[in-house]
Write an enzyme that holds these catalytic residues in place. Structure first.
Site, PDB file in Angstrom:
ATOM      1  CG  LEU A  62      -1.972  -1.056   1.377  1.00  0.00           C
ATOM      2  CD1 LEU A  62      -2.665  -0.941   2.733  1.00  0.00           C
ATOM      3  CD2 LEU A  62      -2.988  -0.979   0.252  1.00  0.00           C
ATOM      4  CG  ASP A  63       0.426   4.482  -2.814  1.00  0.00           C
ATOM      5  OD1 ASP A  63       1.195   3.648  -3.308  1.00  0.00           O
ATOM      6  OD2 ASP A  63      -0.363   5.183  -3.480  1.00  0.00           O
ATOM      7  CE  LYS A  64       5.681   8.570   4.904  1.00  0.00           C
ATOM      8  NZ  LYS A  64       6.775   9.564   4.765  1.00  0.00           N
ATOM      9  CB  THR A 108      -2.984   4.055   1.005  1.00  0.00           C
ATOM     10  OG1 THR A 108      -2.915   4.975  -0.084  1.00  0.00           O
ATOM     11  CG2 THR A 108      -4.279   3.270   0.917  1.00  0.00           C
ATOM     12  CG  HIS A 153       0.667   7.026  -6.985  1.00  0.00           C
ATOM     13  ND1 HIS A 153       1.490   8.130  -7.119  1.00  0.00           N
ATOM     14  CD2 HIS A 153       1.152   6.340  -5.909  1.00  0.00           C
ATOM     15  CE1 HIS A 153       2.424   8.111  -6.189  1.00  0.00           C
ATOM     16  NE2 HIS A 153       2.236   7.031  -5.445  1.00  0.00           N
TER      17      HIS A 153
END
Length: 348
Positions: free
Chosen positions: A143-145, A147, A254
């Protein structure tokens, strides 16, 4: 010096290269020594010669020639996980069994290390998630930082391979929740714009940003990849902000953030795709609501559903909202119990 050994490949050891398998069992061996054993025919699988990259299968028998005694080569000491970090990451565990661990990743904690991240990321804290196993659990997706939400880790190599294959072949189902600017129209639909990395690596992180490409132009745009997101509006506050569920059919960098931005409805708190200085005045652009609403990213991996690689049961993991999103939901009068777990099921 040991004698000749014959070792049968166990249930958790299949589908890996023989050089990696051998060095894991006999840490004193170097890569050069393994390759020499292969070249000279001393290392054999089911009686046949092998190369260093030969992949092993469960039940095969490996003939290992006499090996030199000796301690494994020195390994640089790694700093142990701080007690506070260990307690933090353990508190994130939503569910676990002897094969899989599911975390509710907090926003702001990277999944893996990168430039300037140091050692404080999920992958760097897995020592605190061993729970009696000899090996650290392994990330099978990211997961993105910024998120938050459900993140799976595998406790063995075999399970990691099974789950990775399930993600690769889109056999898992992930549902994200977000608060977005305005109200997307139609209220349920699909976004199929391709994505390509922005050129350059400027001070504002342009190289980390994705640019949407019209579906008809993906084939002729160098580096562009097709992307597909399904979305559904669950609730709205006038024309200013809405609660949206999203399913990433593909898994591009993204993807959800870039797709919602391309629609003109960026995710609240998304400074990269929504403009951190833009005020949201209703029914469209602007990633900040102002007032008591947090400026953090409002994107959360709410649900993941997958078939358990061992039991074959359908497992559904649901992650509670992080504090900043929970406060926003309370402020806007949105209630988690008012919406279905999977709003797309009835229309599939």
């Amino acid at each position: 010096m040991s004698g000749v050994q014959t070792i049968r490949i166990g249930a958790d050891e299949g589908d890996q290269r023989i050089d990696r398998w051998l060095k894991k069992r006999f840490p004193q061996l170097t890569q050069g020594a393994v390759e020499k054993m292969c070249r000279t025919g001393q290392l054999r699988v089911d009686g046949g010669r092998v190369k260093a990259n030969t992949r092993l299968e469960i039940g095969q028998e490996v003939r290992v020639p006499p090996l030199p005694d000796g301690a494994p080569p020195p390994v640089a000491a790694k700093p142990r996980v701080k007690q506070s970090d260990a307690e933090m990451i353990q508190s994130c565990v939503l569910w676990r069994d002897e094969h899989i661990i599911a975390l509710n990743k907090p926003p702001g904690l990277p999944s893996q290390g990168g430039s300037g991240q140091g050692d404080r990321h999920v992958d760097g804290l897995t020592e605190a998630l061993m729970f009696g196993y000899k090996d650290r659990p392994k990330l099978v997706h990211r997961l993105d930082k910024d998120t938050s939400g459900v993140l799976l880790l595998a406790r063995t190599d075999r399970i990691a391979r099974s789950l990775s294959e399930a993600f690769r072949h889109r056999l898992t189902r992930k549902i994200y929740w977000a608060a977005v600017a305005g109200v997307p129209h139609p209220r349920m639909g699909s976004i199929k714009y391709g994505l390509v990395k922005a050129p350059g690596r400027g001070r504002m992180g342009e190289g980390e940003k994705m640019v949407a490409v019209h579906p008809s132009a993906v084939a002729e745009t160098e580096g562009a990849k097709r992307a597909h997101t399904d979305y559904a509006v669950l609730s709205a506050l006038g024309g200013r902000v809405s609660w949206v569920a999203m399913v990433p059919v593909t898994g591009r960098t993204h993807q959800l953030r870039a797709h919602m931005s391309e629609m003109g409805h960026p995710i609240i708190g998304d400074g990269k795709y929504g403009g951190s200085g833009q005020e949201n005045l209703g029914d469209g652009w602007g990633a900040q609501l102002g007032g008591e609403i947090s400026r953090k990213l409002h994107l959360h991996a709410r649900v993941i559903r997958f078939e358990h690689p061992i039991t074959k049961k359908l497992i559904t993991i649901t992650a509670p909202l992080p504090d900043h999103m929970s406060r926003t939901w309370e402020t806007l009068g949105w209630h988690e119990s008012d919406v279905p777990e999977d709003p797309f099921e009835d229309v599939q």
